[in-house]
Design a protein around this motif. Structure first.
Motif, short mmCIF file in Angstrom:
data_model
loop_
_atom_site.label_atom_id
_atom_site.label_comp_id
_atom_site.label_asym_id
_atom_site.label_seq_id
_atom_site.Cartn_x
_atom_site.Cartn_y
_atom_site.Cartn_z
N GLU A 67 31.44 -3.16 14.66
CA GLU A 67 30.05 -3.42 15.05
C GLU A 67 29.22 -2.15 15.17
N VAL A 68 29.82 -1.07 15.65
CA VAL A 68 29.09 0.17 15.85
C VAL A 68 29.70 1.26 14.96
N TRP A 69 28.84 1.84 14.12
CA TRP A 69 29.26 2.95 13.27
C TRP A 69 28.62 4.23 13.80
N SER A 70 29.44 5.13 14.29
CA SER A 70 28.94 6.43 14.73
C SER A 70 29.22 7.44 13.62
#
Length: 189
Positions: A67-70
């Protein structure tokens, strides 16, 4: 285009280069027998890296659910693809004239190849954890045991020129990779 697709484009290019390198090296062996004496143990590792490259593309699809791409995750996934490329590239040097065929080349570069293979195994653990605790747990203790055994045997492979050891280690990796793919990755959801 979502972030996964964006990252997949770059890693696909890197992976495509890895597969191209293996296929060009193999074709060169067939087209130009004078390019270097083939070595059967080396060819086992070529098969293993080809399978790993093809399967890697399939395995990484699970990152679609991230869900979260850093930026660190992005760099990590790209470096995973780069490690795979480097392993493939190491199997076929641009020039073989400094070696007495692929047997000589294979054993002279074994420390580099298996050292990078250790790094690849460690990155794989990070990648598996990135896909989630449930995913990691679903692979069972076999996953951890395989990584520990592979890393341990890589250390041995870096130090020995024992042909039966290298052959069995290569064949075991091919069989384990096929078994793993068929048991855990027949569908992606």
């Amino acid at each position: 285009m979502g972030m996964f697709e964006y990252v997949a484009v770059l890693t696909s290019i890197i992976l495509g280069l890895a597969i191209t390198h293996l296929l060009q090296g193999t074709a060169r062996l067939i087209q130009d027998p004078e390019s270097g004496r083939p070595y059967w143990v080396h060819l086992i590792w070529v098969v293993y890296m080809f399978l790993t490259s093809v399967f890697w593309w399939w395995w990484e699809f699970r990152l679609k659910h991230l869900e979260v791409w850093s930026f660190p995750v992005y760099v990590f996934v790209v470096l995973f693809a780069v490690a795979l490329y480097l392993l493939c590239a190491m199997l076929f040097p641009p020039r073989l004239d400094r070696y007495h065929g692929f047997k000589d080349y294979y054993y002279s570069r074994r420390a580099w190849f298996f050292g990078l293979f250790i790094v690849f195994q460690l990155i794989d653990v990070g990648d598996t954890l990135l896909k989630g605790e449930a995913y990691f747990a679903g692979l069972g203790p076999e996953y951890v045991v395989i990584r520990v055994v592979k890393i341990t045997l890589c250390v041995v492979a870096m130090r020995t020129r024992n042909e039966p050891f290298h052959a069995v280690f290569g064949l075991a990796n091919v069989l384990q990779q096929l078994s793993w793919a068929l048991r855990f990755y027949d569908t992606v959801g």
